[in-house]
Scaffold this active site. Structure first.
Site, short mmCIF file in Angstrom:
data_model
loop_
_atom_site.label_atom_id
_atom_site.label_comp_id
_atom_site.label_asym_id
_atom_site.label_seq_id
_atom_site.Cartn_x
_atom_site.Cartn_y
_atom_site.Cartn_z
N GLU A 82 0.89 -1.16 0.00
CA GLU A 82 0.00 0.00 0.00
C GLU A 82 0.93 1.22 0.00
O GLU A 82 1.82 1.29 0.84
CB GLU A 82 -0.83 0.02 1.28
N ARG A 86 5.24 -12.91 9.66
CA ARG A 86 5.94 -11.64 9.44
C ARG A 86 7.30 -11.68 10.11
O ARG A 86 7.52 -12.42 11.06
CB ARG A 86 5.15 -10.50 10.09
N LYS A 112 4.40 0.54 10.28
CA LYS A 112 4.38 1.94 9.87
C LYS A 112 3.83 2.85 10.96
O LYS A 112 4.30 3.95 11.16
CB LYS A 112 3.49 2.09 8.63
#
Ligand code: ATP
Ligand code: MG
Length: 569
Positions: free
Chosen positions: A45, A270, A280
């Protein structure tokens, strides 16, 4: 988060080279599931900068494509104009290229599929499995129930197909303000998986999009976009991180309702690392609260930060290979990354000399205008790197910590009356110590033995230390930045009741404003990596000017200093 600490689950070397995802692809190829095709994608994204966690996904997706002579797309999942910017798109592409991967002509944007997605949404309305809702965001949340309570149907759930089509068309036409309506999938408000409780597919957002401008005032939700985008691109293996496991039933439901091509989704854990944060949201907080000097601050786990810090992309790829890909989450020791970086730089980085805390040395047996070039080896690990000439003159700088006026027993470096070797130069003996009024040493008066040029004595005389040095007249000024881990605790997000700000390592950045370095440093380009002998590996910062270098330390050396001492070199 289901986290286990590093060590609880150890993958074998074999598993790392051929992880469960590759095993699955082998099975698919054997059964002919995708006619032997392997086509992956990396789907960021564009709402921030890439970090080393994203690199895990990049290396996996592009790496799988490489291993199976398949293809890997770069696709931006750009469904939220409120947080997305062209700057992020550009920096993400730069970072992927820097890591060493190429999407060739396969650059896609989910926003290219907005029209198709709209068409499909209309199709689901016609099928009676999507409806326009008027509940507010808060009401939708409340109606959803929770893990132990089933949700309730919205009073608008049973609108007629005609009414839904009319409202949805007018939503697109811009007749309603933000938040007035949403389009939802009609699935099951009592479903045990919360993602299946009539998820929102579209929201109204009167906001220009970085790519589609003012074309749209309704935007598809990520969950309504991602799976269909993979389907449109005929992705075979949709590799997602573990948090998407719960979304898989929804993605499957959409594809089944639409009766379109169906990729196979597989989830992997992850990457988490000690002494940092990797999301983020938290990284943004560090920047916004001023704990670091921007997104590419060399202490951050962002790829731009690592480039600035001097981490070679090959080392990042090798680190991720060693970490491997597994289904189970764990936390990887930051020290592993540092050690892989160190190994790579040891093989590839040119050596130079620089003095961080300069102490002046005057060589009394050389004339004022003495000017001599000495040969220095660029990289002892790589003979093909050749040699360079280092200027030598009557006045030098050495490291202040390499001299002691009254040395304890185990201090082997320079002291009054003692002889040491100057790297690539001469044996040097200290004759006299000059101090200021406060008793601080300001200068050493020394002499060299001309017979030891190059650093060897013809009579077999031994010295116990070799010092690095810089010719004062030729030296270039440098600001040197030494970094340490950003947080004082291994798992900052695991600390209950602690603010992130209070866990920051106050010594994570040490600035040395007045270092003196060898003039050949000015031949290097921004981001070039090199070693300062005995001090560590460094990288040229973009803030450097021709008059003043700014240098970041990437990692410290392994204790080469101790080894040099042992060998008497
Ligand atoms: P963040 O949590 O930092 O906000 P994100 O998941 O929102 O990350 P995306 O741009 O959606 O960021 O990520 C692109 C891809 O990278 C996704 O497929 C995501 O699964 C993957 N990814 C993100 N973080 C990690 C990580 N720590 N380890 C492995 N893959 C990751
Ligand atoms: Mg995401």
């Amino acid at each position: 988060m289901s986290t286990t600490w590093n060590g609880e689950y150890q993958m074998s070397e074999e598993e790392k080279l051929h992880d469960f995802i590759r095993t699955k692809i082998d099975e698919d190829n054997a059964s002919g599931k995708f006619e032997g095709r392997v086509h992956t994608r990396f789907p960021p994204e564009p709402n921030g900068y890439l970090h080393i966690g994203h690199a895990k996904s990049i290396v996996l997706n592009f790496g799988v494509a490489e291993d199976y002579t398949g293809l890997c797309n770069l696709r931006f999942d750009d469904t939220n104009p409120a947080t997305e910017e062209q700057e992020f798109i550009d920096s993400i592409m730069e970072d992927i290229r820097w890591l060493g991967y190429d999407w060739e002509d396969r650059l896609y944007f989910a926003s290219d599929y907005f029209e198709k997605l709209y068409e499909w949404a209309v199709m689901l309305i016609n099928k009676g499995v999507a409806y326009v809702d008027d509940l507010s965001g808060d009401e939708i949340k409340e109606y959803r129930g929770d893990l132990t309570t089933p949700g309730r149907n919205s009073p608008h759930r049973d609108r007629s197909v005609e009414e839904n089509l009319d409202l949805f068309t007018r939503m697109r036409a811009g007749e309603f303000p933000d938040g007035a309506h949403v389009l939802r999938a009609k699935i099951d408000m009592a479903h045990p998986n919360m993602n299946m409780r009539d998820p929102v597919m579209y929201r109204i957002l009167h906001q220009p999009h970085p790519r589609t401008g003012d074309d749209w005032c309704i935007y598809p939700m990520y969950d309504w976009t991602h799976g269909q985008s993979d389907s449109i691109e005929r992705i075979t293996h949709s590799l997602c991180s573990l948090e998407f496991e719960n979304h898989r039933p929804l993605y499957n439901w959409f594809l089944e309702q639409l009766e379109v091509y169906h990729p196979e989704q597989t989830e992997f854990a992850r990457l988490n690392m000690t002494y940092t944060v990797m999301s983020k949201r938290w990284l943004r907080q560090l920047v916004e609260e001023g704990h670091v000097k921007g997104w590419d601050d060399p202490r951050m786990p962002n790829l731009g930060s690592m480039r600035r810090r001097g981490y070679p992309p090959a080392a990042i790829r090798e680190f991720l290979r060693r970490v491997g890909v597994a289904k189970k989450a764990n936390i990887i020791d930051l020290g592993l990354l540092e050690s892989v970086v160190r190994d790579e730089l040891n093989r590839t980085a040119s050596r130079f000399m620089g003095v961080l805390d300069p102490l002046k040395v005057v060589i009394e047996n050389l004339p004022e205008d003495h000017d001599e070039g000495l040969d220095a080896v660029n990289n002892p690990e790589d003979p093909s790197a050749g040699t360079r000439t280092v200027p030598f003159s009557r006045e030098l700088y050495i490291e202040r910590s390499d001299f002691m006026e009254d040395p304890p027993r185990k201090f082997y470096r320079l002291a009054p009356g003692r002889e040491v070797r100057l790297r690539y130069a001469y044996f040097l003996i200290c004759n006299d110590v000059i101090k200021d009024e406060e008793g601080t040493v300001t200068e050493l008066r020394c002499s060299v033995d001309p017979a030891t040029r190059g650093g060897d004595s013809p009579d077999g005389r031994k010295v116990k230390a070799t010092l690095h040095w810089v010719s004062a007249r030729h030296a270039v000024d440098a600001e040197v930045k030494l970094y340490d881990r950003l947080f004082t605790v291994e798992n900052p997000l695991g600390e209950k009741d602690a603010k992130l700000a209070d866990l920051i390592n106050p010594d994570s950045l040490k600035v040395i404003p007045d270092a003196k370095v060898e003039p050949s440093i000015t031949d290097l380009a921004v981001f070039d990596r090199f070693q300062f002998e005995r001090l560590g590996y460094f990288c040229v910062d973009p803030d450097s000017t021709s008059k003043r270098q700014v240098l970041n330390r990437s990692v410290t050396l392994r204790d080469t200093w101790a080894r040099m001492q042992k060998k008497g070199k």
